[in-house]
Write an enzyme that holds these catalytic residues in place. Structure first.
Site, PDB file in Angstrom:
ATOM      1  N   LYS A 132       0.990  -1.034  -0.190  1.00  9.66           N
ATOM      2  CA  LYS A 132      -0.199   0.011   0.209  1.00  9.66           C
ATOM      3  C   LYS A 132       0.422   1.310  -0.305  1.00  9.66           C
ATOM      4  O   LYS A 132       0.533   2.148  -0.869  1.00  9.66           O
ATOM      5  CB  LYS A 132      -0.798  -0.210   0.758  1.00  9.66           C
ATOM      6  CG  LYS A 132      -1.840  -0.771   0.780  1.00  9.66           C
ATOM      7  CD  LYS A 132      -2.906  -1.217   2.009  1.00  9.66           C
ATOM      8  CE  LYS A 132      -4.055  -2.178   1.639  1.00  9.66           C
ATOM      9  NZ  LYS A 132      -4.921  -2.339   3.278  1.00  9.66           N
ATOM     10  N   GLN A 151      -4.610  -1.333   8.775  1.00  5.72           N
ATOM     11  CA  GLN A 151      -4.510  -2.825   8.210  1.00  5.72           C
ATOM     12  C   GLN A 151      -5.670  -4.266   9.405  1.00  5.72           C
ATOM     13  O   GLN A 151      -5.029  -4.143  10.815  1.00  5.72           O
ATOM     14  CB  GLN A 151      -3.117  -3.236   8.298  1.00  5.72           C
ATOM     15  CG  GLN A 151      -3.605  -4.512   8.057  1.00  5.72           C
ATOM     16  CD  GLN A 151      -3.763  -4.841   6.624  1.00  5.72           C
ATOM     17  OE1 GLN A 151      -3.786  -3.870   5.291  1.00  5.72           O
ATOM     18  NE2 GLN A 151      -4.139  -5.894   5.652  1.00  5.72           N
ATOM     19  N   ASP A 201     -11.002   2.745   3.773  1.00  3.45           N
ATOM     20  CA  ASP A 201     -11.764   1.435   3.213  1.00  3.45           C
ATOM     21  C   ASP A 201     -13.546   0.813   3.395  1.00  3.45           C
ATOM     22  O   ASP A 201     -13.523   0.054   2.993  1.00  3.45           O
ATOM     23  CB  ASP A 201     -11.336   0.358   4.529  1.00  3.45           C
ATOM     24  CG  ASP A 201     -10.298  -0.179   4.783  1.00  3.45           C
ATOM     25  OD1 ASP A 201      -9.537  -0.729   3.542  1.00  3.45           O
ATOM     26  OD2 ASP A 201      -9.042  -0.225   6.072  1.00  3.45           O
TER      27      ASP A 201
END
Ligand code: GUN
Length: 300
Positions: free
Chosen positions: A53, A97, A120
């Site tokens: 990422k 995460q 997200d």
């Protein structure tokens, strides 16, 4: 007919080309999109994802910072960090995460991230908007799958989409996107999960089969309809002493045998995974654009 291999690299490159122009436009207005990535502990797969990422941000000119915390980090420390990141105008997006170490409350963290920075698309506010068909951050993996279907011009309207897996990250949002009355949706949707008594009965009916179960190669050739499209979200490490790393990656679909039967299929690796990252980049740019608009609206 030759089976089409749906390549994440090709589609994600196209998305990233488009994004470069949007990022340029942002920068001309004095805004550099910024993403904060939080990694707790040292889970090997999560470490790789987070690194990828950060690399994707760098390649596109998105500002990013990875905040690594030890696995015994307390909920209070994490909450304080999220509060700080919510206020920090350098970051337009925040990503924690998952999965988190067991002692941490995932739900509390997801709720704490400001919905405007929830790149997200996991916050209940944004999930609610998704279900209502309103503009919002779409969770990156489902959004990436839709982008792939669109790129390869795979019709979804009127089709039967069967999803295996009911996670909050993939299965649930995927199902809720696919039945919307919108472009690249308008499908009839079935979700299978661990409580489904005869999964094969459903998977064999799928025009488009999306598998996000986390079970290595669980979908075999006898479980798919001839000429179906198969999207494999699974990334599983299986021991293989003949590989340098001691393991290899396989999907939830037995690729070699299933590909002989279907019209299109995603490989693992090289399929959906690359799309997830591209859509995260897209959500980060969208967050920056939205926040700039809101600042203007409020005369700041
Ligand atoms: N873990 C696996 N996939 C994801 C994702 O899309 N976002 C976050 N935050 N964690 C993940």
């Amino acid at each position: 007919m030759e089976t089409i291999i749906l390549r994440g690299k090709e589609v994600s490159d196209a998305v990233k080309e488009r994004l470069k122009e949007d990022i340029d436009t942002c920068k001309k207005r004095g805004i550099t999109p910024g993403l904060a990535v939080v990694l707790i502990g040292e889970d090997p797969a999560s470490t790789v994802y987070v690194r990828n990422k950060a690399r994707a941000c760098e390649a596109l000119g998105i500002f990013s910072e990875t905040i690594r915390l030890p696995k015994d980090t307390t909920q209070a420390t994490l909450n304080t960090l999220i509060d700080r990141l919510n206020k920090n105008t350098r970051f337009h997006g925040i990503l924690v995460q998952l999965p988190l170490p067991r002692h941490l409350n995932e739900k509390e963290i997801i709720h704490r991230i400001h919905p405007e920075k929830d790149v997200d698309g996991f916050h209940p506010f944004n999930i609610g908007k998704l279900i209502l068909g309103e503009d919002t951050f779409l969770p990156c993996t489902p959004a990436g799958i839709i982008e792939m279907l669109r790129y390869y011009q795979i019709e979804t309207s009127g089709k039967h989409v069967v999803i295996v897996g009911r996670s909050n990250i993939v299965g649930k949002p995927m199902a809720n996107l696919m039945y919307q009355k919108s472009a690249y949706a308008n499908a009839t949707v079935t979700i299978c999960h661990t409580g489904t008594s005869d999964i094969k009965k459903y998977t064999r009916q799928a025009d488009i089969l999306i598998v996000a179960a986390g079970v290595p190669e669980m979908i075999t050739a006898d479980m798919v309809k001839e000429d179906a499209t198969v999207i494999d979200v699974g990334v599983n490490r299986v021991d293989d002493p003949s590989c340098k790393k001691g393991y290899r990656l396989v999907g939830d679909v037995a690729f070699e045998e299933v590909k002989e039967r279907v019209s299109a299929i995603t490989p693992v690796p090289g399929g959906v995974g690359l799309m997830t990252i591209a859509m995260l980049m897209q959500n980060t740019v969208k967050a920056a654009e939205n926040q700039a608009k809101n600042m203007k609206k409020h005369g700041q």
